[in-house]
Design a protein around this motif. Structure first.
Motif, PDB file in Angstrom:
ATOM      1  N   ASP A 288       0.831  -1.217   0.000  1.00 53.22           N
ATOM      2  CA  ASP A 288       0.000   0.000   0.000  1.00 53.22           C
ATOM      3  C   ASP A 288       0.859   1.257   0.000  1.00 53.22           C
ATOM      4  OD1 ASP A 288      -2.331  -1.441  -0.015  1.00 53.22           O
ATOM      5  OD2 ASP A 288      -2.600  -1.389   2.161  1.00 53.22           O
ATOM      6  N   ARG A 289       1.985   1.182   0.703  1.00 50.08           N
ATOM      7  CA  ARG A 289       2.826   2.372   0.841  1.00 50.08           C
ATOM      8  C   ARG A 289       3.655   2.654  -0.400  1.00 50.08           C
ATOM      9  NH1 ARG A 289       6.520   2.474   6.029  1.00 50.08           N
ATOM     10  NH2 ARG A 289       4.433   2.696   6.954  1.00 50.08           N
ATOM     11  N   TYR A 290       4.184   1.622  -1.041  1.00 53.19           N
ATOM     12  CA  TYR A 290       5.200   1.833  -2.073  1.00 53.19           C
ATOM     13  C   TYR A 290       4.765   1.510  -3.507  1.00 53.19           C
ATOM     14  CZ  TYR A 290       8.575   2.443   1.706  1.00 53.19           C
ATOM     15  OH  TYR A 290       9.246   2.904   2.800  1.00 53.19           O
ATOM     16  N   LEU A 291       3.880   0.579  -3.708  1.00 55.47           N
ATOM     17  CA  LEU A 291       3.599   0.139  -5.072  1.00 55.47           C
ATOM     18  C   LEU A 291       2.190   0.460  -5.551  1.00 55.47           C
ATOM     19  CD1 LEU A 291       5.451  -3.317  -5.170  1.00 55.47           C
ATOM     20  CD2 LEU A 291       6.265  -1.045  -5.856  1.00 55.47           C
ATOM     21  N   ARG A 292       1.218   0.407  -4.666  1.00 56.54           N
ATOM     22  CA  ARG A 292      -0.146   0.667  -5.129  1.00 56.54           C
ATOM     23  C   ARG A 292      -0.369   2.126  -5.546  1.00 56.54           C
ATOM     24  NH1 ARG A 292      -1.877  -3.567  -1.016  1.00 56.54           N
ATOM     25  NH2 ARG A 292      -2.080  -5.411  -2.361  1.00 56.54           N
ATOM     26  N   PRO A 293       0.354   3.081  -4.967  1.00 56.43           N
ATOM     27  CA  PRO A 293       0.204   4.454  -5.481  1.00 56.43           C
ATOM     28  C   PRO A 293       0.616   4.599  -6.942  1.00 56.43           C
ATOM     29  CG  PRO A 293       1.186   4.502  -3.303  1.00 56.43           C
ATOM     30  CD  PRO A 293       1.147   3.059  -3.721  1.00 56.43           C
ATOM     31  N   LEU A 294       1.429   3.671  -7.447  1.00 57.43           N
ATOM     32  CA  LEU A 294       1.862   3.738  -8.841  1.00 57.43           C
ATOM     33  C   LEU A 294       0.779   3.270  -9.805  1.00 57.43           C
ATOM     34  CD1 LEU A 294       5.468   2.208  -8.489  1.00 57.43           C
ATOM     35  CD2 LEU A 294       4.720   4.572  -8.112  1.00 57.43           C
ATOM     36  N   GLU A 295      -0.183   2.504  -9.297  1.00 57.87           N
ATOM     37  CA  GLU A 295      -1.186   1.921 -10.175  1.00 57.87           C
ATOM     38  C   GLU A 295      -2.062   2.982 -10.824  1.00 57.87           C
ATOM     39  OE1 GLU A 295      -3.251  -0.883  -7.747  1.00 57.87           O
ATOM     40  OE2 GLU A 295      -1.502  -2.228  -7.526  1.00 57.87           O
ATOM     41  N   ALA A 296      -2.234   4.113 -10.142  1.00 60.67           N
ATOM     42  CA  ALA A 296      -3.064   5.194 -10.711  1.00 60.67           C
ATOM     43  C   ALA A 296      -2.402   5.829 -11.931  1.00 60.67           C
ATOM     44  CB  ALA A 296      -3.328   6.267  -9.650  1.00 60.67           C
ATOM     45  N   LEU A 336      12.349   8.056 -11.081  1.00 59.84           N
ATOM     46  CA  LEU A 336      12.674   7.887  -9.662  1.00 59.84           C
ATOM     47  C   LEU A 336      12.114   9.058  -8.845  1.00 59.84           C
ATOM     48  CD1 LEU A 336      16.370   6.618  -9.878  1.00 59.84           C
ATOM     49  CD2 LEU A 336      14.281   5.264  -9.688  1.00 59.84           C
ATOM     50  N   ARG A 337      12.230  10.264  -9.393  1.00 59.31           N
ATOM     51  CA  ARG A 337      11.702  11.427  -8.684  1.00 59.31           C
ATOM     52  C   ARG A 337      10.183  11.349  -8.582  1.00 59.31           C
ATOM     53  NH1 ARG A 337      14.248  14.701 -11.381  1.00 59.31           N
ATOM     54  NH2 ARG A 337      12.673  15.415 -12.906  1.00 59.31           N
ATOM     55  N   ARG A 338       9.559  10.879  -9.646  1.00 58.62           N
ATOM     56  CA  ARG A 338       8.095  10.740  -9.624  1.00 58.62           C
ATOM     57  C   ARG A 338       7.667   9.688  -8.600  1.00 58.62           C
ATOM     58  NH1 ARG A 338       3.575  13.153  -9.405  1.00 58.62           N
ATOM     59  NH2 ARG A 338       1.838  12.119 -10.469  1.00 58.62           N
ATOM     60  N   PHE A 339       8.458   8.628  -8.460  1.00 56.63           N
ATOM     61  CA  PHE A 339       8.174   7.627  -7.435  1.00 56.63           C
ATOM     62  C   PHE A 339       8.184   8.266  -6.051  1.00 56.63           C
ATOM     63  CE2 PHE A 339       9.875   4.791  -4.156  1.00 56.63           C
ATOM     64  CZ  PHE A 339       8.953   3.771  -4.181  1.00 56.63           C
ATOM     65  N   GLU A 340       9.176   9.087  -5.785  1.00 53.57           N
ATOM     66  CA  GLU A 340       9.264   9.727  -4.465  1.00 53.57           C
ATOM     67  C   GLU A 340       8.078  10.658  -4.231  1.00 53.57           C
ATOM     68  OE1 GLU A 340      14.072   9.859  -3.666  1.00 53.57           O
ATOM     69  OE2 GLU A 340      13.164  11.474  -4.842  1.00 53.57           O
ATOM     70  N   GLU A 341       7.626  11.326  -5.289  1.00 59.24           N
ATOM     71  CA  GLU A 341       6.467  12.217  -5.150  1.00 59.24           C
ATOM     72  C   GLU A 341       5.195  11.435  -4.838  1.00 59.24           C
ATOM     73  OE1 GLU A 341       6.378  14.215  -8.855  1.00 59.24           O
ATOM     74  OE2 GLU A 341       8.067  15.566  -8.401  1.00 59.24           O
ATOM     75  N   LEU A 342       4.994  10.325  -5.560  1.00 60.72           N
ATOM     76  CA  LEU A 342       3.770   9.536  -5.385  1.00 60.72           C
ATOM     77  C   LEU A 342       3.712   8.834  -4.036  1.00 60.72           C
ATOM     78  CD1 LEU A 342       3.541   7.952  -8.949  1.00 60.72           C
ATOM     79  CD2 LEU A 342       1.965   9.647  -7.975  1.00 60.72           C
ATOM     80  N   THR A 343       4.863   8.431  -3.514  1.00 60.56           N
ATOM     81  CA  THR A 343       4.875   7.647  -2.276  1.00 60.56           C
ATOM     82  C   THR A 343       5.242   8.477  -1.055  1.00 60.56           C
ATOM     83  OG1 THR A 343       7.190   7.024  -2.632  1.00 60.56           O
ATOM     84  CG2 THR A 343       5.492   5.548  -3.524  1.00 60.56           C
ATOM     85  N   GLY A 344       5.731   9.691  -1.282  1.00 61.70           N
ATOM     86  CA  GLY A 344       6.126  10.526  -0.162  1.00 61.70           C
ATOM     87  C   GLY A 344       7.335   9.990   0.575  1.00 61.70           C
ATOM     88  N   THR A 345       8.214   9.324  -0.148  1.00 66.13           N
ATOM     89  CA  THR A 345       9.405   8.735   0.472  1.00 66.13           C
ATOM     90  C   THR A 345      10.650   9.213  -0.262  1.00 66.13           C
ATOM     91  OG1 THR A 345       9.315   6.786  -0.963  1.00 66.13           O
ATOM     92  CG2 THR A 345       8.176   6.652   1.151  1.00 66.13           C
ATOM     93  N   SER A 346      11.801   8.896   0.318  1.00 66.38           N
ATOM     94  CA  SER A 346      13.078   9.215  -0.311  1.00 66.38           C
ATOM     95  C   SER A 346      13.840   7.919  -0.576  1.00 66.38           C
ATOM     96  CB  SER A 346      13.920  10.113   0.610  1.00 66.38           C
ATOM     97  OG  SER A 346      15.252  10.234   0.109  1.00 66.38           O
ATOM     98  N   LEU A 347      14.271   7.752  -1.814  1.00 69.16           N
ATOM     99  CA  LEU A 347      15.020   6.545  -2.160  1.00 69.16           C
ATOM    100  C   LEU A 347      16.403   6.510  -1.515  1.00 69.16           C
ATOM    101  CD1 LEU A 347      14.061   6.210  -5.926  1.00 69.16           C
ATOM    102  CD2 LEU A 347      13.579   4.544  -4.103  1.00 69.16           C
TER     103      LEU A 347
END
Length: 380
Positions: A288-296, A336-347
């Motif tokens: 829920d935290r890392y991968l499902r936000p990408l599905e949208a 990678l930057r878009r991933f951090e935006e969608l998940t609110g995390t830092s790689l």
């Protein structure tokens, strides 16, 4: 002939111990008992000219005794033939010396050979039955010992006794193993294969089948080659603590099967992935935290996940990720930057790397499970 039974029996005993070495393990008194039985049966055939029916030969006690003493069937038949030959020679000497009718001598000699044939077949049959029964009994005892050892229900005295019987060294560490067959191989065939592969160079391996799973202890990780098997191998421990290694082997087997792996896997092979299988609630949280936000994001979300996965696999080297994906470096950086935006995390955060790897492994598990269900539905 009856008066010479004892003397002839003594010579036969000396002959057997010299020419049939396995009979040296059979006590003289037992051989004398069997000799008396054969001699009296042969005398009855000489007197009456009738050979007993196969069912009238009760050789089960002899067969069990010989199997227990390690006397092979071939040696048992050789001993019986030597005994009947000695009786035949005695009959011929007495019959010709006393002037019996030649026709009668020929008839009784033939009857003695008929006796040898019928008795040999019956001896062979009961000996094989005894061998099978003995093997089944040994298999049950081995299974009982391993069940108690691996579930931790044996006393120290029982462990010592079983170790002595099955050649286990109490001073050496062993690793518990749980294995299931794949393909057309059954548990019994898998047990035999692992048994032969687990031994060598003085090593000991002991296996049995419990509830269609091959379980046992080995000294080192067995080589499986092309064997169709999935197995979990626990850490090395002394025999008294084998149940702990067995529990670990169960978790490793469960994880290896969940990932559809083939071969033998220990903790160094699967590492933290074992916990992914054992903690489905945590896996759902991280998905829920890392991968499902990408599905949208649709197809672009799948590309983001691909780049993030490559970023972790390539040791965070963006250029290698771009080269492998045949895209520009800036494309990877944007994903990678878009991933951090969608998940609110830092790689760059250590926790993110751990949790993201966990989520990706959980996603892989779901994919394997889906493929297995589809395969099962097709086969059904």
């Amino acid at each position: 002939m009856a008066t010479q039974q004892g003397c002839l029996g003594g010579r036969l005993h000396a002959d057997l111990t010299e020419h049939v070495p396995s009979y040296r393990a059979v006590p003289r008194e037992l051989l004398d008992q069997i000799w008396h039985r054969h001699f009296q049966r042969a005398l009855a055939v000489v007197r009456e000219g009738k050979v007993p029916a196969p069912e009238d030969f009760d050789e089960a006690d002899v067969a069990w005794d010989r199997v227990a003493r390690g006397v092979p069937l071939s040696d048992g038949l050789r001993a019986f033939r030597r005994a009947l030959s000695a009786i035949r020679d005695l009959f011929l000497a007495e019959a010709t010396g006393r002037g019996l009718d030649p026709g009668l001598i020929v008839d009784r000699t033939k009857r003695l050979w008929d006796l040898a044939d019928v008795a040999s077949l019956q001896i062979a049959a009961v000996h094989r039955q005894a061998e099978v029964a003995s093997a089944l009994l040994d298999a049950r005892r081995r299974a009982d010992f391993l069940r108690g050892l691996l579930y931790g229900t044996l006393s120290a005295a029982e462990i010592h006794s079983g170790a002595a019987i099955y050649g286990l060294d109490l001073t050496r560490p062993y690793r518990a193993l749980r294995a299931v067959p794949n393909g057309d191989v059954g548990p019994d065939a898998l047990e035999r294969s692992l048994q032969s592969r687990g031994r060598g160079d003085g090593r000991v391996a002991l296996f049995t089948v419990l509830d269609d799973v091959v379980v046992g202890v080995v000294e080192k990780k067995p080589e499986t080659g092309g064997l169709e098997v999935t197995a979990g191998l626990g850490p090395p421990t002394d025999l008294a603590a084998a149940h702990r290694s067995f529990r670990a082997a169960g978790r490793l087997l469960e994880a290896a099967r969940a990932y559809a792996l083939r071969g033998v896997y220990d903790l160094s092979d699967l590492s933290w992935r074992v916990a992914v299988v054992a903690e489905p609630e945590l896996a759902e949280l991280l998905l829920d935290r890392y991968l499902r936000p990408l599905e949208a994001e649709g197809e672009f979300g799948a590309l983001i996940e691909e780049s993030v996965r490559g970023y972790l696999e390539k040791g965070r080297h963006v250029r290698e990720v771009a080269r492998a994906a045949h895209v520009h470096v800036n494309t990877v950086r944007y994903r990678l930057r878009r991933f951090e935006e969608l998940t609110g995390t830092s790689l760059d955060a250590p926790d993110t790397a751990v949790e993201l790897n966990w989520a990706l492994a959980a996603r892989e598990l779901k994919a394997v499970s889906l493929r297995n269900r589809c395969t099962a539905a097709e086969l059904g």
